[in-house]
Structures are given as structure tokens and as C-alpha cells.
Design an enzyme around this catalytic site. Structure first.
Site, PDB file in Angstrom:
ATOM      1  CB  ALA A 149      -0.870  -0.029   1.247  1.00 45.12           C
TER       2      ALA A 149
ATOM      3  CD  GLU B 216      -2.981  -7.460   2.448  1.00 39.12           C
ATOM      4  OE1 GLU B 216      -2.637  -6.287   2.183  1.00 39.12           O
ATOM      5  OE2 GLU B 216      -3.592  -7.767   3.489  1.00 39.12           O
TER       6      GLU B 216
ATOM      7  CD  GLU C 205       1.005  -5.837   5.383  1.00 43.42           C
ATOM      8  OE1 GLU C 205       1.818  -6.739   5.680  1.00 43.42           O
ATOM      9  OE2 GLU C 205       0.306  -5.881   4.360  1.00 43.42           O
TER      10      GLU C 205
END
Ligand code: 3H9
Length: 696
Positions: free
Chosen positions: A63, A105, A125
Site C-alpha cells: 500500500a 494481498e 505490515e
């Protein structure tokens, strides 16, 4: 602006390419682009399957971290991954370089995965204080089981492509061009009539109580104080108890909770400053000098550690020692260090042998450094000895070579001035053990040429170190600040706290060790020598820990003598408290006419940190550190400051500078010699500003 996600059809396969340099992060435009591509795929009569690719050297780095902490924008990543998984046509992901976090993901949303040799797949993460938030905690255990998922997720770990295939995280391994490999796989699937294979529809993994308990036990001890690692285990457990949609909602709940923690803010600050620390405006456009041959002078612990670090990163090293016996001892230390790297799996035995036979040599004659590009002296900390070494280096080294000193407190400007080429001289302050510790203070006297500074930074990168630019003063950035909070601890001990309480309070804050355990580890003779060195210039109002001098004179030099502040027993971890130390301290209190008072742990932590931040503000004001982030990185990488607090300057901003200044002013009322608020701290408070504003 070209769109970061492209769509084209080749031979019946829709090729969806994410091109968002530098790491193909999943920013809003990429997320939207992937959704659009999925819509197009569904309606595209030309395409029977799709291939997702990342342009450049990696698949997707995750992300977009820079969006964290800002209001989220649609579409959210979990929806994007779901859209991919819901595709009616098979989707393949071809992974090269790295698929990390949201990147993995996305790949788990695809129905099939091909991993290219050399790629790493992982969910890092928790290193940023969050948990995977786009289905990673739900799909990973469905694919590879709870135990294997727990090896990766709470550790924030990655696995190489080969292992990913063994685990079942990827379906096949390939070599060469990811587009070709992905297309071949997709065509094969189409030909075989293979349908979609949504990971989310796979059965819930078994509830593995043993693995869950073991992970909780491990991560309550390791990375003590971090909340996300334990929370990620809860999310994995949820995968065993509920269907995918509910599991993803639960993951989202935990993810959002983590997103709001100060730890997330601290860890992400740490991530960005570790990169920014290398960006120095003064080095814009300055090319470093070429370094392939290194000279190291002195083969003690430090010199051998520096040589090991360089050999591990492919440099050629010549080590100078005064005679054969010393050279042999140094070579043995280096050999042991390399053996340690073999044991930790960082090096194979064959490469170790090749390094020792081809890339490393010792010599007694400085003439052996005639072809070296850079030499680092790591000899005894004495100005005259250092100057003699530099005179030799000046005599033998080729023009353009860099002459570096590893001194930890001597005046590098004076060393530079002692040679005929001061512009080539710089300080490279490694931390012990030099082949393990990440921090490298690059100590820059006025006389140093910009390309020598650039060379030091390039060398640090090559050695896998984090370099921080420091100016010249006693102790540079780290040790200068350390001596202040150490002194604050001694003052608290004299006033009534026990050294054991100080150690406990400091560890409860998140430091790996308290100052007295640290003293025992380093050796109490070192602190004694420093006090002796400073005695001549010491202000009479300064407080000397006479109990520490007494321990030194009793031969209690810390761990190496079995006794210091603590008593150490063979084979036992940590030391036991020593009542005799408390008696020595009581004696010192009586001499100073001090009636001991109680301290709370919180007060100890506040005073310790106030002393640190106040001295750091002076270090900044004097230009010894250029930016608060340089202080933060120094403490994260050299002193074990808890990473989840972001660094001491970040902590200060979060705590609030007015409160900190208020504390210091209070302390000054009882001791206005030690507790003088730094002018920079006062200025920032009066301007309603903070340290972050000085990071540029
Ligand atoms: C996540 O995915 C959450 C999801 O589960 C759920 C969401 C709902 N974003 O390291 P480098 C920048 S969390 C934005 O020097 P390398 C970096 O700051 C994410 N920027 O390159 C630097 O900028 P600059 C999970 C990023 O080749 C530049 O890219 N992913 C990001 O040595 C080059 O970086 C991670 O934690 C990012 N995600 O290493 C992976 N990543 O040039 C974090 C990098 O201005 N990233 N940048 O200084 C890495 O580990 C390394 O960057 C990587 C490349 C291995 C990818």
C-alpha cells in the site's frame, strides 16, 4: 499524466501492468486502475484470462505508506483485492523482485501465482505498526495453514520464491522474464480449461491452538511493547473461526485500530527517516569517489569488525597490524566473525573461504596501502597515536584516497589538520560490534571535501549501514547526548533512586537496557577513563558518581569481571542486584549531605528523556546534527531506542514540547547548573512549533 495501470490483450490474455515508480505502491490511482481493469476484463470478448504484472524491478511494494494517517480514499484495497478474486476469468499474478504487504494481498486475490527466482514474498505490515489490511491475514492461512502463516505475519517476514512455492503461497517458480512466464502460465491454464480458484473460497484453516499459543508467547517477549504483532495473531485466529467475509471485516477492525495507534505513527516515521537520512542537500550532484580496496589500521575488536563488515560486502581489505602475532590475532577474530555469518545463514562456507584467501590480507608495513582507495584507522584512542598513523597514511596513500578515523570522541578537525591533505580526511564512527551494528556516524570537519562526504555515505550504503552526518565535538551526536542522560541518571541515583529502579524504569519505557546494565556490559573501566579524561575541564558544580569510581577501584568492572552494578553468575542470564553497591551510593549521599527521596518510575523516565531531548536540541543548534531526524536515526540504529516511539525527537513532538520545557524548568529550580533549557527548545515552544518543522 499516463495512467499507472495499463491494459492490453496479447493472444487471448489481458496483460494488466502496474507502473507506478519507484515501488508500484498501491496508491489511489493504481487501486482505481485495477478495478477498471477488472471491469474491462469481465466484458472483454478477446480475453480469456488475465495476467497482473508490476513494471520495473518489483511486482508491488505494498500500500502507499504516504497515504497513511490521511482520510482514506475509495476504492479501498480490500475491495480491489475482492474484485480481482471475484473475476469470472482466471487471473494470474507474476511476481518478480518483491510482493510485499498489499502487493502480496493483490497476488493472493489472483487465482494463480508464479514467483520468479530471486523474488521475495511477505507481509511486513507489523514493522509499520499495522497488520495486513487487505485480506492477508485471512487468505494466507487458507493457503498455507495457520502455523506457516504465523511464521510470517507477526514477524513481518518475507520468504524467498522457492520457499513460497514449497509452502503453497505461490504455485510455481520460473526464471527469466515475468511477462513471458506469466503469459505461458495463463495460456496453459486456458488450454487446460482451468477455471478461477478464489483463495477466499477455500475452507477455513484448522484452529491450530499450539501454533497460536507459541506465536503469542514468542511475540509477547520479542519486540516487547509492540502491539501490532500480537494483534496480527488475533486476526489470523479469526480466519479459523469465521467465513471469509466476516474474517475480512474483523481484520479491517483490527487494522483500523492499529492505524490509530501512536506506534503506527512512530514506526512509519522511522521508515521514512531511514531513507531521508541519506538525502543531504549538500551532496546533490556530488559524485562519490570509487572505493573497492579498503585499508584498516588496527585489528582490535573495532578494526576486525570494520574489516568483517567490508569483506561481507565484497570489498578487498588490507589490515595493518604492528607485528605478526597481532596480525594473526586480528585474522582469527575476522575468521570467527565470518564463521558467525555462516552459522546465521548469511554466507556460505565456500564464499567465506574465498573471502579469506582472495580478498583479505594483513601487513605490518603501511606500504601495503599504496593502492587502497580508503583507509580507516581503528587504533588506540590517543591523539598522538592517531596523528602518527595519519602521518603514515599521508606518506603512503595515493592521491585522491580517503583517510578516515574511527575515533569516538577525539577532535577530527585536529587530526585532519595534521596531514598535508585535510580535505581527504573524515571521521567514520562505527559502533561495536561493527559488523553487526547498523549505525555509522560520518563525522565531518570543516576542511572535508564534499565528494569525500559523498564517498562516506556511498560506503555506508554498500556496507548496509545507516549513515548519519555529524559535526565535530566530544562524542559527536550519539555519545555526546548519551553522556547527558547518563549524567541525569546518576543525579537521580544520588538523589535517592536506586540504579536498579532506574534500569527497570528505562526498560519499561522501551529501551533494551538501562544505563547501569549498559555500563556493566561496556565495562565500568570505560566510564572511569572518560571521567578521568574530563576531570581537568570539569565544572566544580558537576556531580561525579564517586560510587562508580569506587566500583572501578574495587576491580568490579562489570560483566567481564563478574561484578559491577550487578553480580553475574556463570551460565545465568542477567545479573543480581548487589547490596554493596547500594551501600557505596549511601556513602556518596552522606558525603553530599543528600537525604534520599523516592522517585516514581514515570519521573525517572521523564527526567531521562528530558535530558536527552534538551542536549539533542543543543546538538541541533550547534549544527552537530543537521536535522532532528538525524538524531532520531542515531538513536534508533545505534542506541536501541524503541523503534515504535519513532526516535527521541519524534517522541518529544508527540509528548509536546511545552510540557517537556515545563519539566526542565521545574528541574532547574532544584539544580540550575545541570538543567538549563536549550535555547532551541525555548524558541520552538515560543513559536508554537516542533522538531518536525526542522526536518526539511
Ligand atoms: C500495506 O501494504 C498495508 C496493506 O496490508 C493494507 C492496506 C489497506 N509506499 O526502500 P527504498 C518509497 S503497508 C510509499 O529506498 P529499495 C521509499 O520511501 C506496506 N512509498 O527502495 C523511497 O522513497 P524516496 C507494506 C514507498 O529498492 C522509495 O520508495 N509494504 C513504499 O531499497 C524507494 O524505497 C512495506 O512495508 C510504500 N509502500 O526497496 C514495504 N515503499 O526515494 C516497504 C517504498 O523518496 N518498502 N517507498 O526516499 C520496502 O521495504 C522497500 O521500499 C522495497 C524496495 C523492498 C519495496
Amino acid at each position: 499524466m499516463t495512467h499507472p495501470v495499463s491494459y492490453e490483450v496479447e493472444d487471448g490474455i489481458a496483460v494488466i501492468t502496474i507502473d507506478n515508480p519507484p515501488v508500484n505502491a498501491l496508491g489511489r490511482a493504481v487501486r482505481q486502475g485495477l478495478c477498471d481493469a477488472m471491469d474491462r476484463l469481465a466484458d472483454d470478448p478477446q480475453a480469456q484470462a488475465a495476467l497482473i504484472l508490476g513494471a520495473g524491478k518489483l511486482f508491488i511494494g505494498g500500500a502507499d505508506i504516504s497515504e497513511f494517517g490521511k482520510p482514506p480514499k475509495d476504492p479501498w484495497l480490500p475491495e480491489v483485492v475482492q474484485r480481482i478474486e471475484d473475476s469470472p476469468k482466471p487471473v494470474v499474478a507474476a511476481i518478480q523482485g518483491a510482493a510485499l504487504g498489499g502487493g502480496l494481498e493483490v497476488a493472493l486475490g489472483a487465482h494463480y501465482r508464479v514467483a520468479m527466482k530471486g523474488a521475495k514474498l511477505g507481509l511486513p505490515e507489523v514493522n509499520l505498526g499495522i497488520i495486513p489490511g487487505a485480506g492477508g491475514t485471512q487468505r494466507t492461512p487458507r493457503l498455507i495453514g495457520v502455523a506457516a502463516a504465523l511464521d510470517i505475519i507477526p514477524a513481518g517476514g518475507t520468504v524467498p520464491a522457492e520457499q513460497a512455492v514449497e509452502l503453497g503461497l505461490a504455485d510455481r517458480l520460473a526464471e527469466g522474464d515475468p511477462r513471458e512466464a506469466g503469459l505461458a502460465y495463463a495460456r496453459e491454464l486456458v488450454t487446460a480449461g482451468a477455471g478461477t480458484r478464489p483463495v477466499g473460497q477455500m475452507p477455513c484453516p484448522d484452529h491450530d491452538t499450539v501454533a497460536l499459543e507459541a506465536a503469542r508467547k514468542t511475540w509477547s517477549k520479542k519486540n516487547r511493547g509492540e502491539v501490532a504483532r500480537l494483534a496480527s495473531i488475533d486476526a489470523v485466529e479469526a480466519a479459523t473461526r469465521m467465513p471469509i467475509a466476516a474474517g475480512i471485516t474483523e481484520e479491517r477492525r483490527i487494522f483500523s485500530e492499529m492505524m490509530d495507534t501512536p506506534q503506527r505513527a512512530g514506526l512509519i516515521h522511522a521508515f521514512f527517516i531511514e531513507r531521508k537520512v541519506f538525502q543531504l542537500p549538500e551532496l546533490d550532484g556530488v559524485a562519490p569517489r570509487e572505493v573497492s580496496q579498503l585499508g584498516v589500521i588496527g585489528g582490535g575488536t573495532m578494526g576486525a569488525g570494520i574489516a568483517t563488515a567490508a569483506l561481507l560486502r565484497g570489498l578487498d581489505v588490507t589490515l595493518i597490524e604492528r607485528d605478526d602475532a597481532a596480525a594473526e590475532k586480528a585474522a582469527a577474530t575476522i575468521s570467527r566473525n565470518l564463521e558467525g555469518a555462516v552459522k546465521r545463514g548469511k554466507l556460505d562456507g565456500g564464499t567465506r573461504d574465498a573471502i579469506l584467501s582472495d580478498a583479505f590480507r594483513t601487513a605490518a608495513d603501511y606500504g601495503a596501502l599504496a593502492r587502497a582507495d580508503l583507509a580507516i584507522e581503528a587504533v588506540f584512542e590517543d591523539m598522538d597515536v592517531k596523528k602518527q598513523v595519519f602521518a603514515e597514511l599521508d606518506r603512503v596513500m595515493k592521491p585522491g584516497a580517503v583517510l578516515a578515523t574511527n575515533t569516538s570522541y577525539l577532535d577530527v578537525t585536529e587530526i585532519a589538520a595534521s596531514v598535508s591533505r585535510p580535505s581527504d580526511v573524515i571521521g567514520l564512527h562505527f559502533f561495536s560490534p561493527a559488523h553487526v551494528m547498523k549505525l555509522l556516524e560520518v563525522v565531518v570537519p570543516e576542511s572535508t571535501a564534499p565528494d569525500v562526504i559523498a564517498t562516506a555515505f556511498a560506503l555506508a550504503k554498500r556496507l548496509g549501514k545507516t549513515a548519519v552526518r555529524a559535526g565535530v565535538c566530544d562524542g559527536f551526536i550519539g555519545n555526546r547526548i548519551l553522556s547527558k542522560y547518563r549524567a541525569a541518571a546518576d543525579r537521580m541515583v544520588l538523589a535517592g533512586a536506586s540504579p536498579y529502579q532506574v534500569d527497570r524504569a528505562v526498560k519499561a519505557f522501551g529501551w533494551p537496557m538501562g544505563p547501569y546494565e549498559m555500563g556493566d556490559l561496556a565495562g565500568l573501566d570505560i566510564g572511569y577513563a572518560t571521567r578521568q579524561r574530563r576531570a581537568a575541564t570539569r565544572d566544580p558544580r558537576d556531580i561525579v558518581p564517586t560510587w562508580a569510581d569506587a566500583l572501578y577501584h574495587l576491580g568490579r568492572h562489570g560483566q567481564k569481571t563478574g561484578r559491577g552494578y550487578y553480580i553475574y553468575e556463570e551460565g545465568k542470564r542477567g545479573g543480581a542486584e548487589d547490596p554493596e553497591v547500594l551501600e557505596l551510593i549511601d556513602k556518596a549521599r552522606a558525603e553530599h549531605g543528600v537525604t534520599p527521596r523516592d522517585f516514581t518510575d514515570e519521573e525517572i523516565q521523564r527526567r531521562y528523556m528530558a535530558a536527552l531531548v534538551n542536549e539533542a536540541a543543543r546538538v541541533l543548534e550547534e549544527g552537530i546534527a543537521r536535522r532532528p531526524l538525524d538524531v532520531d536515526v542515531t538513536f534508533l540504529h545505534g542506541y536501541g531506542f524503541p523503534r515504535w516511539r519513532g526516535g527521541p525527537m519524534f517522541w518529544a513532538d508527540e509528548t509536546g514540547l511545552p510540557a517537556l520545557l515545563g519539566d526542565i524548568e521545574d528541574y532547574a529550580r532544584e539544580d540550575d547548573f545541570f538543567w538549563q533549557p536549550a535555547p532551541l527548545l525555548k524558541r520552538l515552544v515560543s513559536e508554537n512549533s516542533n522538531f518536525a518543522s526542522l526536518n526539511g
